[in-house]
Structure formats: structure tokens, C-alpha cells
Design a protein around this motif. Structure first.
Motif, PDB file in Angstrom:
ATOM      1  N   ASP A  18       0.827  -1.198   0.000  1.00  0.00           N
ATOM      2  CA  ASP A  18       0.000   0.000   0.000  1.00  0.00           C
ATOM      3  C   ASP A  18       0.867   1.256   0.000  1.00  0.00           C
ATOM      4  O   ASP A  18       1.840   1.349   0.750  1.00  0.00           O
ATOM      5  N   TRP A  19       0.517   2.238  -0.842  1.00  0.00           N
ATOM      6  CA  TRP A  19       1.299   3.462  -0.898  1.00  0.00           C
ATOM      7  C   TRP A  19       1.302   4.187   0.442  1.00  0.00           C
ATOM      8  O   TRP A  19       2.291   4.779   0.836  1.00  0.00           O
ATOM      9  N   GLU A  20       0.197   4.136   1.180  1.00  0.00           N
ATOM     10  CA  GLU A  20       0.153   4.802   2.493  1.00  0.00           C
ATOM     11  C   GLU A  20       1.225   4.219   3.422  1.00  0.00           C
ATOM     12  O   GLU A  20       1.861   4.954   4.170  1.00  0.00           O
ATOM     13  N   ARG A  22       4.035   2.850   2.415  1.00  0.00           N
ATOM     14  CA  ARG A  22       5.311   3.328   1.872  1.00  0.00           C
ATOM     15  C   ARG A  22       5.552   4.775   2.291  1.00  0.00           C
ATOM     16  O   ARG A  22       6.660   5.143   2.666  1.00  0.00           O
ATOM     17  N   TYR A  23       4.514   5.579   2.218  1.00  0.00           N
ATOM     18  CA  TYR A  23       4.611   6.990   2.613  1.00  0.00           C
ATOM     19  C   TYR A  23       5.039   7.099   4.082  1.00  0.00           C
ATOM     20  O   TYR A  23       5.939   7.864   4.426  1.00  0.00           O
ATOM     21  N   GLU A 111       5.222   8.553  -9.140  1.00  0.00           N
ATOM     22  CA  GLU A 111       3.787   8.527  -9.386  1.00  0.00           C
ATOM     23  C   GLU A 111       2.955   8.942  -8.170  1.00  0.00           C
ATOM     24  O   GLU A 111       1.759   9.173  -8.295  1.00  0.00           O
ATOM     25  N   HIS A 112       3.595   9.056  -7.005  1.00  0.00           N
ATOM     26  CA  HIS A 112       2.854   9.413  -5.796  1.00  0.00           C
ATOM     27  C   HIS A 112       3.261  10.755  -5.188  1.00  0.00           C
ATOM     28  O   HIS A 112       2.638  11.211  -4.235  1.00  0.00           O
ATOM     29  N   LEU A 113       4.293  11.359  -5.725  1.00  0.00           N
ATOM     30  CA  LEU A 113       4.716  12.662  -5.222  1.00  0.00           C
ATOM     31  C   LEU A 113       4.055  13.766  -6.043  1.00  0.00           C
ATOM     32  O   LEU A 113       3.842  13.606  -7.244  1.00  0.00           O
ATOM     33  N   SER A 114       3.785  14.878  -5.391  1.00  0.00           N
ATOM     34  CA  SER A 114       3.251  16.024  -6.122  1.00  0.00           C
ATOM     35  C   SER A 114       4.314  16.518  -7.099  1.00  0.00           C
ATOM     36  O   SER A 114       5.503  16.184  -6.977  1.00  0.00           O
ATOM     37  N   SER A 118       8.344  16.266  -6.696  1.00  0.00           N
ATOM     38  CA  SER A 118       9.166  15.616  -7.726  1.00  0.00           C
ATOM     39  C   SER A 118      10.235  16.567  -8.243  1.00  0.00           C
ATOM     40  O   SER A 118      11.391  16.165  -8.422  1.00  0.00           O
TER      41      SER A 118
END
Length: 135
Positions: A18-20, A22-23, A111-114, A118
Motif C-alpha cells: 500500500d502506498w500509504e 510506503r509513505y 507517481e505518488h509525489l506532487s 518531484s
């Protein structure tokens, strides 16, 4: 080839679906990083092009690249910790040969950073490459 420290981060990211998660892991990496002394947080060490305040101070020992870094944003501190894992201990002459874009793509960060984050990440990589080239 990435450093063992970066490979460990990549393996952890592979494990976290899950990206959350990873974040949160990126933030934890930032929290675990030793703070940079405030006396080093000066215009000469500031990274331009980042939305947050970011400072990077190189340390070259025995021909190997290392740096201290810090930010006023937790997620950015985590990104600095990831870059530290990617570049720390690498011979100075090999820093430019590291394909940071490809290595970071393994983590799925882009793909998940603003867009601002980035751009800031690219600015940090560019700063590290320039510092190593000047060493």
C-alpha cells in the motif's frame, strides 16, 4: 548498482503493498536521520528548486561521497534519507554514474509525489551530482 542501504529500502518498498504504508516508511526514514546542525543550514548549503527548505552539506572522506541533509518537511527529510542511502559511501567519481531516476523509479515515488515534490527531488539529485563533481 545501488548501495546495500538503498537495496534494503527497495526491498522494504517491495514488501509494502500500500502506498500509504510506503509513505509512512519514507517519513520514518526521515525521522531516523540525524538532524543537521543549524549552523550548517545556511544559503550556501540550501537546495534551490524545492518547495520546502532543504539543505545538503557534502562530506568527502577517503575519496567516498557522503552528505548531511535536512528539511523542514518530514516527507522531504525521508526523501533526503533515501538519497543518502543511494549515494553515501560511493566513490566520488562514481556518483555521476548512478542513474537516480531509474533507482528511485524502483520505489514508485514519482507517481505518488506532487509535481513540486518531484521537482524538489530532482533538484536534490542535481545538487548532489554537482557537489560530487566539484569535489
Amino acid at each position: 548498482m545501488a548501495t546495500p542501504a538503498f537495496e534494503e529500502i527497495a526491498e522494504t518498498f517491495d514488501f509494502l503493498d500500500d502506498w500509504e504504508d510506503r509513505y509512512r516508511h519514507v517519513i520514518e526514514l526521515g525521522k531516523a536521520m540525524p538532524p543537521m546542525d543549524a549552523s550548517l543550514q545556511v544559503p550556501a548549503t540550501k537546495v534551490e528548486g524545492c518547495a520546502s527548505q532543504v539543505w545538503i552539506m557534502p562530506r568527502i572522506e577517503g575519496g567516498r561521497f557522503d552528505f548531511q541533509g535536512d528539511s523542514d518537511a518530514l516527507i522531504v527529510r525521508g526523501l533526503i534519507a533515501i538519497l543518502h542511502a543511494l549515494y553515501s559511501g560511493v566513490p566520488v567519481g562514481e556518483v555521476a554514474g548512478i542513474n537516480a531516476t531509474a533507482e528511485l523509479a524502483r520505489l514508485g515515488l514519482e507517481e505518488h509525489l506532487s509535481a513540486q515534490r518531484s521537482n524538489g527531488l530532482r533538484a536534490m539529485v542535481e545538487r548532489i551530482r554537482n557537489l560530487a563533481a566539484a569535489a
